[in-house]
Design a protein around this motif. Structure first.
Motif, PDB file in Angstrom:
ATOM      1  N   PRO A 102     -23.595  16.941 -32.296  1.00 47.14           N
ATOM      2  CA  PRO A 102     -23.097  17.829 -31.231  1.00 47.14           C
ATOM      3  C   PRO A 102     -21.707  17.481 -30.728  1.00 47.14           C
ATOM      4  O   PRO A 102     -20.952  18.364 -30.321  1.00 47.14           O
ATOM      5  CB  PRO A 102     -24.150  17.648 -30.121  1.00 47.14           C
ATOM      6  CG  PRO A 102     -25.410  17.319 -30.856  1.00 47.14           C
ATOM      7  CD  PRO A 102     -24.975  16.481 -32.020  1.00 47.14           C
ATOM      8  N   VAL A 103     -21.334  16.183 -30.803  1.00 46.58           N
ATOM      9  CA  VAL A 103     -20.027  15.798 -30.305  1.00 46.58           C
ATOM     10  C   VAL A 103     -18.896  16.430 -31.107  1.00 46.58           C
ATOM     11  O   VAL A 103     -17.806  16.678 -30.565  1.00 46.58           O
ATOM     12  CB  VAL A 103     -19.882  14.253 -30.303  1.00 46.58           C
ATOM     13  CG1 VAL A 103     -19.834  13.691 -31.719  1.00 46.58           C
ATOM     14  CG2 VAL A 103     -18.643  13.826 -29.528  1.00 46.58           C
ATOM     15  N   ILE A 104     -19.139  16.734 -32.381  1.00 51.14           N
ATOM     16  CA  ILE A 104     -18.103  17.404 -33.186  1.00 51.14           C
ATOM     17  C   ILE A 104     -17.839  18.798 -32.641  1.00 51.14           C
ATOM     18  O   ILE A 104     -16.690  19.232 -32.499  1.00 51.14           O
ATOM     19  CB  ILE A 104     -18.509  17.453 -34.670  1.00 51.14           C
ATOM     20  CG1 ILE A 104     -18.678  16.046 -35.244  1.00 51.14           C
ATOM     21  CG2 ILE A 104     -17.462  18.233 -35.474  1.00 51.14           C
ATOM     22  CD1 ILE A 104     -17.425  15.193 -35.200  1.00 51.14           C
ATOM     23  N   ASP A 105     -18.906  19.509 -32.307  1.00 51.89           N
ATOM     24  CA  ASP A 105     -18.734  20.838 -31.716  1.00 51.89           C
ATOM     25  C   ASP A 105     -18.099  20.748 -30.334  1.00 51.89           C
ATOM     26  O   ASP A 105     -17.277  21.597 -29.963  1.00 51.89           O
ATOM     27  CB  ASP A 105     -20.077  21.565 -31.644  1.00 51.89           C
ATOM     28  CG  ASP A 105     -20.494  22.155 -32.983  1.00 51.89           C
ATOM     29  OD1 ASP A 105     -19.623  22.701 -33.690  1.00 51.89           O
ATOM     30  OD2 ASP A 105     -21.672  22.057 -33.333  1.00 51.89           O
ATOM     31  N   GLU A 106     -18.471  19.733 -29.568  1.00 58.17           N
ATOM     32  CA  GLU A 106     -17.860  19.543 -28.253  1.00 58.17           C
ATOM     33  C   GLU A 106     -16.364  19.305 -28.385  1.00 58.17           C
ATOM     34  O   GLU A 106     -15.563  19.832 -27.600  1.00 58.17           O
ATOM     35  CB  GLU A 106     -18.528  18.366 -27.539  1.00 58.17           C
ATOM     36  CG  GLU A 106     -19.986  18.607 -27.165  1.00 58.17           C
ATOM     37  CD  GLU A 106     -20.668  17.343 -26.672  1.00 58.17           C
ATOM     38  OE1 GLU A 106     -19.959  16.328 -26.453  1.00 58.17           O
ATOM     39  OE2 GLU A 106     -21.903  17.353 -26.514  1.00 58.17           O
ATOM     40  N   LEU A 107     -15.998  18.513 -29.385  1.00 58.32           N
ATOM     41  CA  LEU A 107     -14.576  18.263 -29.629  1.00 58.32           C
ATOM     42  C   LEU A 107     -13.854  19.548 -30.010  1.00 58.32           C
ATOM     43  O   LEU A 107     -12.791  19.865 -29.453  1.00 58.32           O
ATOM     44  CB  LEU A 107     -14.426  17.217 -30.740  1.00 58.32           C
ATOM     45  CG  LEU A 107     -13.026  16.966 -31.300  1.00 58.32           C
ATOM     46  CD1 LEU A 107     -12.050  16.582 -30.191  1.00 58.32           C
ATOM     47  CD2 LEU A 107     -13.064  15.897 -32.383  1.00 58.32           C
ATOM     48  N   LEU A 108     -14.424  20.303 -30.927  1.00 60.74           N
ATOM     49  CA  LEU A 108     -13.781  21.542 -31.367  1.00 60.74           C
ATOM     50  C   LEU A 108     -13.738  22.589 -30.256  1.00 60.74           C
ATOM     51  O   LEU A 108     -12.810  23.404 -30.201  1.00 60.74           O
ATOM     52  CB  LEU A 108     -14.501  22.089 -32.599  1.00 60.74           C
ATOM     53  CG  LEU A 108     -14.392  21.233 -33.867  1.00 60.74           C
ATOM     54  CD1 LEU A 108     -15.172  21.864 -35.009  1.00 60.74           C
ATOM     55  CD2 LEU A 108     -12.935  21.022 -34.268  1.00 60.74           C
ATOM     56  N   ASP A 109     -14.730  22.559 -29.354  1.00 61.45           N
ATOM     57  CA  ASP A 109     -14.725  23.484 -28.222  1.00 61.45           C
ATOM     58  C   ASP A 109     -13.495  23.293 -27.348  1.00 61.45           C
ATOM     59  O   ASP A 109     -13.065  24.235 -26.660  1.00 61.45           O
ATOM     60  CB  ASP A 109     -15.979  23.283 -27.363  1.00 61.45           C
ATOM     61  CG  ASP A 109     -17.247  23.834 -28.008  1.00 61.45           C
ATOM     62  OD1 ASP A 109     -17.131  24.640 -28.943  1.00 61.45           O
ATOM     63  OD2 ASP A 109     -18.350  23.441 -27.579  1.00 61.45           O
ATOM     64  N   ASN A 110     -12.950  22.080 -27.357  1.00 58.20           N
ATOM     65  CA  ASN A 110     -11.796  21.775 -26.509  1.00 58.20           C
ATOM     66  C   ASN A 110     -10.513  21.569 -27.311  1.00 58.20           C
ATOM     67  O   ASN A 110      -9.542  21.009 -26.804  1.00 58.20           O
ATOM     68  CB  ASN A 110     -12.094  20.522 -25.681  1.00 58.20           C
ATOM     69  CG  ASN A 110     -13.152  20.765 -24.627  1.00 58.20           C
ATOM     70  OD1 ASN A 110     -12.929  21.499 -23.671  1.00 58.20           O
ATOM     71  ND2 ASN A 110     -14.332  20.182 -24.811  1.00 58.20           N
ATOM     72  N   THR A 111     -10.524  22.024 -28.568  1.00 56.13           N
ATOM     73  CA  THR A 111      -9.368  21.890 -29.453  1.00 56.13           C
ATOM     74  C   THR A 111      -8.714  23.249 -29.673  1.00 56.13           C
ATOM     75  O   THR A 111      -9.370  24.197 -30.116  1.00 56.13           O
ATOM     76  CB  THR A 111      -9.793  21.296 -30.812  1.00 56.13           C
ATOM     77  OG1 THR A 111     -10.351  19.997 -30.615  1.00 56.13           O
ATOM     78  CG2 THR A 111      -8.603  21.194 -31.744  1.00 56.13           C
ATOM     79  N   ASP A 112      -7.426  23.344 -29.361  1.00 59.15           N
ATOM     80  CA  ASP A 112      -6.699  24.604 -29.557  1.00 59.15           C
ATOM     81  C   ASP A 112      -6.204  24.769 -30.986  1.00 59.15           C
ATOM     82  O   ASP A 112      -6.102  25.894 -31.482  1.00 59.15           O
ATOM     83  CB  ASP A 112      -5.498  24.667 -28.604  1.00 59.15           C
ATOM     84  CG  ASP A 112      -5.924  24.800 -27.149  1.00 59.15           C
ATOM     85  OD1 ASP A 112      -6.753  25.673 -26.845  1.00 59.15           O
ATOM     86  OD2 ASP A 112      -5.421  24.016 -26.316  1.00 59.15           O
ATOM     87  N   LEU A 113      -5.885  23.649 -31.637  1.00 63.30           N
ATOM     88  CA  LEU A 113      -5.303  23.701 -32.980  1.00 63.30           C
ATOM     89  C   LEU A 113      -5.722  22.465 -33.756  1.00 63.30           C
ATOM     90  O   LEU A 113      -5.714  21.359 -33.209  1.00 63.30           O
ATOM     91  CB  LEU A 113      -3.774  23.766 -32.897  1.00 63.30           C
ATOM     92  CG  LEU A 113      -2.991  23.658 -34.203  1.00 63.30           C
ATOM     93  CD1 LEU A 113      -3.243  24.873 -35.084  1.00 63.30           C
ATOM     94  CD2 LEU A 113      -1.487  23.496 -33.920  1.00 63.30           C
ATOM     95  N   VAL A 114      -6.066  22.677 -35.017  1.00 63.80           N
ATOM     96  CA  VAL A 114      -6.360  21.558 -35.917  1.00 63.80           C
ATOM     97  C   VAL A 114      -5.274  21.484 -36.984  1.00 63.80           C
ATOM     98  O   VAL A 114      -4.930  22.500 -37.602  1.00 63.80           O
ATOM     99  CB  VAL A 114      -7.739  21.716 -36.594  1.00 63.80           C
ATOM    100  CG1 VAL A 114      -7.930  20.644 -37.679  1.00 63.80           C
ATOM    101  CG2 VAL A 114      -8.856  21.616 -35.566  1.00 63.80           C
TER     102      VAL A 114
END
Length: 245
Positions: A114-126
């Protein structure tokens, strides 16, 4: 309180995402790229333990400059995803302050917790580094398979996360047209990929390898010519993909 291991920070970065960026170079990496210019970030136990509050106290002081340039914060490395919980909390704090967030990663995700999704939820750009599409060449270049990186690329598309692909052009590994075609064909269906950044190989990290008493195996390699970079760029342009160098 989650602590992160930070190798170093840069307060005025201009090449790791849009605008002026505060860059946190996270400690630790599992890839062993032959051209790595941050050899000193590999050790998982190195760096300085730092809290989100400590980083934010610095970021806030630069916020006017970041915002005026359309910039923000970038978590780089090393490999930022190895410290996903810390980066997730850092990015959440940044989002609460209206600061643009960028994750610079090689996509080596071992478990989709779940932490990967949490990180991506708060990421504007990869910014996703794809080293080589051919797995055998990828292993020769980095000592690990590309399977996890390619799976992560597809996961970013599934999540519709805005992505820039980064591709280092280096003789003997990626300056051939066939390798570029393979990458272009892989990302062409991905509507979340805004562009490809073609990065010419450089040997600027050689001194760090020497400091560790190690041989920098690409010391004999020269940076690619402008003609080679244009040739690789054209592969992507011909397929309707924005590519810059």
């Amino acid at each position: 309180m989650t602590l992160g291991r930070i190798h170093s920070v840069e307060s005025f970065g201009t090449v790791d995402g849009p605008g002026i960026r505060y860059i946190a170079f996270m400690q630790g990496c599992l890839m062993r790229c032959q051209y790595c210019h941050n050899r000193d970030t590999w050790d998982l136990d190195g760096g300085k333990e730092t809290s989100v509050d400590e980083i934010m106290s610095q970021v806030i002081t630069y916020q006017p400059f970041l915002e005026a340039s359309g910039g923000g914060i970038t978590a780089s490395g090393g490999e930022a995803i190895l410290q996903a919980q810390f980066v997730s909390e850092l990015f959440k704090a940044c989002k609460n302050k209206g600061i643009h967030t960028c994750l610079d990663t090689n996509g080596f995700v071992r478990k989709y917790e779940p932490v990967i999704d949490e990180l991506l939820d708060n990421t504007d750009l990869v910014l996703l580094d794809i080293k080589q599409m051919d797995d055998a060449k990828h292993i020769e270049l980095t000592k690990v398979s590309n399977h996890r990186t390619l799976q992560f690329a597809q996961y970013l598309t599934k999540r519709n996360i805005k992505t820039w692909i980064r591709y280092v052009v280096v003789a003997g590994f990626t300056e051939d047209v066939e390798s570029a075609i393979a990458l272009a064909d892989f990302i062409k269906p991905m509507s979340n990929v805004e562009k490809v950044e073609l990065l010419p190989y450089h040997p600027l990290g050689e001194h760090k390898w020497q400091a560790f008493g190690e041989t920098y195996t690409l010391a004999h390699i020269s940076p690619p010519s402008n003609e080679i970079m244009q040739k690789i760029q054209q592969v992507f342009v011909d397929r309707g993909i924005n590519a810059t160098f």
